[in-house]
Design a protein around this motif. Structure first.
Motif, PDB file in Angstrom:
ATOM      1  N   ARG A 235       0.858  -1.157   0.088  1.00  0.00           N
ATOM      2  CA  ARG A 235       0.037  -0.078   0.012  1.00  0.00           C
ATOM      3  C   ARG A 235       0.814   1.246  -0.052  1.00  0.00           C
ATOM      4  O   ARG A 235       0.515   2.134  -0.715  1.00  0.00           O
ATOM      5  CB  ARG A 235      -0.836  -0.074   1.326  1.00  0.00           C
ATOM      6  CG  ARG A 235      -1.756   1.133   1.436  1.00  0.00           C
ATOM      7  CD  ARG A 235      -2.890   1.054   2.644  1.00  0.00           C
ATOM      8  NE  ARG A 235      -3.493   0.061   2.586  1.00  0.00           N
ATOM      9  CZ  ARG A 235      -4.782  -0.066   2.162  1.00  0.00           C
ATOM     10  NH1 ARG A 235      -5.492   1.098   1.777  1.00  0.00           N
ATOM     11  NH2 ARG A 235      -5.515  -1.088   2.379  1.00  0.00           N
TER      12      ARG A 235
ATOM     13  N   TRP B 266       0.883   4.271  -2.793  1.00  0.00           N
ATOM     14  CA  TRP B 266       1.060   5.729  -2.448  1.00  0.00           C
ATOM     15  C   TRP B 266       2.155   6.469  -3.057  1.00  0.00           C
ATOM     16  O   TRP B 266       1.686   7.621  -3.615  1.00  0.00           O
ATOM     17  CB  TRP B 266       0.905   5.792  -0.958  1.00  0.00           C
ATOM     18  CG  TRP B 266      -0.540   5.625  -0.254  1.00  0.00           C
ATOM     19  CD1 TRP B 266      -1.744   5.283  -1.085  1.00  0.00           C
ATOM     20  CD2 TRP B 266      -0.581   5.179   0.962  1.00  0.00           C
ATOM     21  NE1 TRP B 266      -2.816   5.041  -0.021  1.00  0.00           N
ATOM     22  CE2 TRP B 266      -2.091   4.945   1.105  1.00  0.00           C
ATOM     23  CE3 TRP B 266       0.116   5.129   2.119  1.00  0.00           C
ATOM     24  CZ2 TRP B 266      -2.725   4.565   2.241  1.00  0.00           C
ATOM     25  CZ3 TRP B 266      -0.421   4.993   3.236  1.00  0.00           C
ATOM     26  CH2 TRP B 266      -1.655   4.706   3.339  1.00  0.00           C
TER      27      TRP B 266
ATOM     28  N   LEU C 231       1.245   7.183  -6.742  1.00  0.00           N
ATOM     29  CA  LEU C 231       0.376   8.314  -6.857  1.00  0.00           C
ATOM     30  C   LEU C 231       0.956   9.637  -6.488  1.00  0.00           C
ATOM     31  O   LEU C 231       0.651  10.567  -7.332  1.00  0.00           O
ATOM     32  CB  LEU C 231      -0.825   8.041  -5.886  1.00  0.00           C
ATOM     33  CG  LEU C 231      -1.564   7.004  -6.084  1.00  0.00           C
ATOM     34  CD1 LEU C 231      -2.879   6.982  -4.957  1.00  0.00           C
ATOM     35  CD2 LEU C 231      -2.169   6.352  -7.480  1.00  0.00           C
TER      36      LEU C 231
ATOM     37  N   GLN D 184      -7.000   8.649 -10.136  1.00  0.00           N
ATOM     38  CA  GLN D 184      -6.382   8.294  -8.896  1.00  0.00           C
ATOM     39  C   GLN D 184      -7.114   7.588  -7.888  1.00  0.00           C
ATOM     40  O   GLN D 184      -6.816   6.672  -7.531  1.00  0.00           O
ATOM     41  CB  GLN D 184      -5.585   9.366  -8.175  1.00  0.00           C
ATOM     42  CG  GLN D 184      -4.051   9.681  -9.141  1.00  0.00           C
ATOM     43  CD  GLN D 184      -3.192  10.408  -8.286  1.00  0.00           C
ATOM     44  OE1 GLN D 184      -3.330  10.671  -6.905  1.00  0.00           O
ATOM     45  NE2 GLN D 184      -2.114  10.453  -8.846  1.00  0.00           N
ATOM     46  N   ASP D 185      -8.679   8.321  -7.805  1.00  0.00           N
ATOM     47  CA  ASP D 185      -9.453   7.549  -6.934  1.00  0.00           C
ATOM     48  C   ASP D 185      -9.931   6.209  -7.493  1.00  0.00           C
ATOM     49  O   ASP D 185     -10.279   5.356  -6.473  1.00  0.00           O
ATOM     50  CB  ASP D 185     -10.690   8.684  -6.858  1.00  0.00           C
ATOM     51  CG  ASP D 185     -10.349   9.915  -6.140  1.00  0.00           C
ATOM     52  OD1 ASP D 185      -9.350   9.827  -5.484  1.00  0.00           O
ATOM     53  OD2 ASP D 185     -11.139  10.977  -6.029  1.00  0.00           O
TER      54      ASP D 185
ATOM     55  N   LYS E  88      -7.278   3.920  -6.454  1.00  0.00           N
ATOM     56  CA  LYS E  88      -7.505   3.586  -4.741  1.00  0.00           C
ATOM     57  C   LYS E  88      -8.478   2.406  -4.721  1.00  0.00           C
ATOM     58  O   LYS E  88      -8.252   1.608  -3.994  1.00  0.00           O
ATOM     59  CB  LYS E  88      -7.580   4.758  -4.212  1.00  0.00           C
ATOM     60  CG  LYS E  88      -6.257   5.715  -4.036  1.00  0.00           C
ATOM     61  CD  LYS E  88      -6.770   6.589  -2.975  1.00  0.00           C
ATOM     62  CE  LYS E  88      -5.506   7.562  -2.880  1.00  0.00           C
ATOM     63  NZ  LYS E  88      -5.991   8.895  -2.102  1.00  0.00           N
ATOM     64  N   GLU E  89      -9.859   2.687  -5.367  1.00  0.00           N
ATOM     65  CA  GLU E  89     -10.912   1.826  -4.936  1.00  0.00           C
ATOM     66  C   GLU E  89     -10.639   0.321  -5.661  1.00  0.00           C
ATOM     67  O   GLU E  89     -11.142  -0.455  -4.764  1.00  0.00           O
ATOM     68  CB  GLU E  89     -12.143   2.507  -5.584  1.00  0.00           C
ATOM     69  CG  GLU E  89     -13.378   1.853  -5.040  1.00  0.00           C
ATOM     70  CD  GLU E  89     -13.797   2.234  -3.745  1.00  0.00           C
ATOM     71  OE1 GLU E  89     -14.190   0.986  -3.067  1.00  0.00           O
ATOM     72  OE2 GLU E  89     -13.273   2.987  -3.176  1.00  0.00           O
TER      73      GLU E  89
ATOM     74  N   GLN F 247     -10.113   2.115   1.008  1.00  0.00           N
ATOM     75  CA  GLN F 247      -9.797   2.548   2.553  1.00  0.00           C
ATOM     76  C   GLN F 247     -10.055   1.640   3.478  1.00  0.00           C
ATOM     77  O   GLN F 247     -10.928   0.693   3.473  1.00  0.00           O
ATOM     78  CB  GLN F 247     -10.747   3.894   2.747  1.00  0.00           C
ATOM     79  CG  GLN F 247     -10.528   4.346   4.100  1.00  0.00           C
ATOM     80  CD  GLN F 247     -11.501   5.686   4.605  1.00  0.00           C
ATOM     81  OE1 GLN F 247     -12.345   6.227   3.664  1.00  0.00           O
ATOM     82  NE2 GLN F 247     -11.478   6.095   5.852  1.00  0.00           N
TER      83      GLN F 247
ATOM     84  N   GLU G 229      -3.930   7.299   7.404  1.00  0.00           N
ATOM     85  CA  GLU G 229      -4.216   6.855   5.922  1.00  0.00           C
ATOM     86  C   GLU G 229      -4.661   7.842   5.017  1.00  0.00           C
ATOM     87  O   GLU G 229      -4.421   7.833   4.034  1.00  0.00           O
ATOM     88  CB  GLU G 229      -5.301   5.870   6.012  1.00  0.00           C
ATOM     89  CG  GLU G 229      -5.662   4.864   4.717  1.00  0.00           C
ATOM     90  CD  GLU G 229      -6.640   3.855   4.835  1.00  0.00           C
ATOM     91  OE1 GLU G 229      -6.799   3.201   3.672  1.00  0.00           O
ATOM     92  OE2 GLU G 229      -7.397   3.653   5.820  1.00  0.00           O
TER      93      GLU G 229
ATOM     94  N   GLU H  79      -1.816   9.685   3.859  1.00  0.00           N
ATOM     95  CA  GLU H  79      -0.719   8.746   3.115  1.00  0.00           C
ATOM     96  C   GLU H  79       0.375   8.517   3.860  1.00  0.00           C
ATOM     97  O   GLU H  79       1.480   8.015   3.284  1.00  0.00           O
ATOM     98  CB  GLU H  79      -0.604   8.952   1.679  1.00  0.00           C
ATOM     99  CG  GLU H  79      -1.745   9.009   1.000  1.00  0.00           C
ATOM    100  CD  GLU H  79      -1.835   9.634  -0.554  1.00  0.00           C
ATOM    101  OE1 GLU H  79      -0.593  10.181  -0.856  1.00  0.00           O
ATOM    102  OE2 GLU H  79      -2.694   9.555  -1.212  1.00  0.00           O
TER     103      GLU H  79
END
Length: 451
Positions: free
Chosen positions: A25, A29, A32, A71-72, A75-76, A81, A118, A121
């Motif tokens: 993870r 990050w 990103l 980017q969202d 992430k998903e 999250q 989180e 990041e």
């Protein structure tokens, strides 16, 4: 990716330390962040000058929205999250003599800290911008002093009160008040205290920068935020700072052996002492503008660590948005002039505050923070306050609520032994009332503060 932890019934909920993330993870990050850095560099090269007004505003924001949407989605798909605070946020069954279960509440507070780490990041920016830092020797003392005040109020069924005084930033200038600092701070932490039968009350009383001086307004704190404040947050940007000696005297207000305040002025109307809760009686001063600009700003060297041990805190160098500029955390805005004013997002692809339905909110509104700027400001202190709350829950489990209530009665001031003043050793300061032990250096009266 590890499975999300969103409910108190989840085994992992509230058990991990903030910043405890799987390496994959963290590596994701970084990818990103690098992508955002490259985008910012490209936009700065093409549209970084404020002279290209329309291009500067529309191209930056429109391309940024597209980047963040992308980017969202990533992430998903790859790392959704992981840490969320239980939406129910129940205090659990009564335990240890309290009306709630302190072990359950400790898990909520730890989960909140993990969620913040989180969200940004990394836990580094949350821990490195305020003093003392979590790695400093005084940090344990800070947590203890905050925990005492929180536990005392909660167990006696009283609200924990934070007062906010300062200039236009704390007044929420250029913002809807609902999205300014004090209301956001209250909304973020109040549900935790409600779960314990208490509340978290934030009283904001900022004034425009062309209003009264810092020297006057700090001495009116009693009248503008009340005399039952547990933590007083101060922020005096863009105005002349109070002299360092006066500011130290302000945070030291103490009582004589006979119970009267050591620094007192008679109210000119009622001829009665202006009693006020002070550092020695329980009110901690947490400076958003930083002691660097208030306590020692005029060149006076000050060993602030002795006040850190008393529970006093500050932003390093008063840089309340400094976390946006930490090396390696991707600068996001044009570097020139006023071209960052009104920008949406906080540089981490957050386009709204956590608690609001609003989208497209800003980090800066003119030269004042916008809603996301206030959120950044409050998160640094909430990260510490949640740590202190977790400590308080441990005390309740270990000693029981009745023992702590007897140790910290609500109808008596907290007993605190103040250190010697840190600025009175210098010969040039010997004549200051604080250094001479004089008492006519105290709080302003009500009529003065009203004017």
């Amino acid at each position: 990716a590890s499975p999300p932890s969103t409910s108190i019934s989840d085994e992992e909920y509230g058990t991990l330390e903030a910043g405890d993330f799987e390496p994959s993870r963290v590596a994701f990050w970084r990818e990103l962040q690098d992508e955002r850095k490259q985008h910012a560099k490209l936009m700065d090269e093409r549209y970084g000058c404020f002279c290209h007004g329309y291009d500067n505003v529309t191209v930056w924001d429109n391309t940024r929205l597209e980047l963040c949407k992308h980017q969202d989605e990533l992430k998903e798909a790859k790392f959704p999250q992981r840490f969320k605070v239980d939406a129910d946020l129940s205090g659990g069954a009564a335990a240890a003599g309290a009306s709630f279960d302190p072990a359950t509440m400790k898990r909520h507070f730890k989960q909140f800290r993990a969620m913040l780490a989180e969200y940004y990041e990394s836990k580094d920016l949350l821990e490195n911008l305020v003093r003392p830092k979590s790695t400093d020797a005084e940090y344990g003392s800070v947590l203890k002093e905050i925990a005492i005040r929180f536990a005392r109020k909660i167990l006696h069924g009283k609200p924990v009160v934070v007062g906010v005084i300062g200039t236009s930033v704390m007044a929420g200038m250029d913002n809807c008040y609902h999205l300014s600092y004090a209301p956001q701070l209250q909304r973020a932490f109040d549900p935790f205290l409600k779960a314990m039968g208490s509340s978290f009350e934030v009283r904001g009383s900022g004034q425009n920068g062309d209003g009264p001086s810092m020297d006057d307004t700090i001495l009116c704190a009693k009248y503008v935020v009340g005399d039952d404040v547990d933590i007083l947050q101060t922020a005096y940007m863009m105005i002349t700072k109070a002299p360092s000696l006066d500011y130290e005297a302000f945070i030291r207000r103490r009582r004589r052996d006979d119970g009267t305040l050591d620094v007192v002025k008679l109210d000119t109307v009622t001829e009665t002492p202006n009693e006020v809760r002070a550092l020695s009686e329980g009110m901690l001063v947490h400076s958003i503008d930083g002691f660097e600009k208030t306590f020692g700003h005029d060149g006076t060297e000050a060993d602030k660590t002795r006040y850190y041990k008393m529970g006093v805190m500050e932003y390093e160098k008063g840089d309340y948005l400094g976390s946006l500029k930490v090396d390696g955390l991707y600068p996001w805005y044009p570097a020139l002039g006023k071209s960052h004013w009104g920008r949406v997002g906080d540089g981490r692809c957050h386009m709204k505050t956590r608690d609001g339905p609003e989208v497209g909110v800003t980090i800066m509104q003119d030269w004042h923070p916008g809603p996301l700027g206030f959120q950044v400001m409050m998160d640094h202190y909430l990260y510490v306050y949640a740590d202190a709350m977790a400590l308080a829950m441990d005390w309740i489990v270990a000693e029981g609520a009745d023992t702590l209530k007897a140790r910290y009665p609500i109808d008596e001031p907290l007993s605190v032994t103040l250190p010697d003043p840190v600025q009175c050793d210098a010969e040039a300061n010997k004549e200051h009332p604080m250094c001479k032990g004089e008492t006519d250096n105290g709080w302003r009266n009500g009529p003065f503060c009203a004017v």
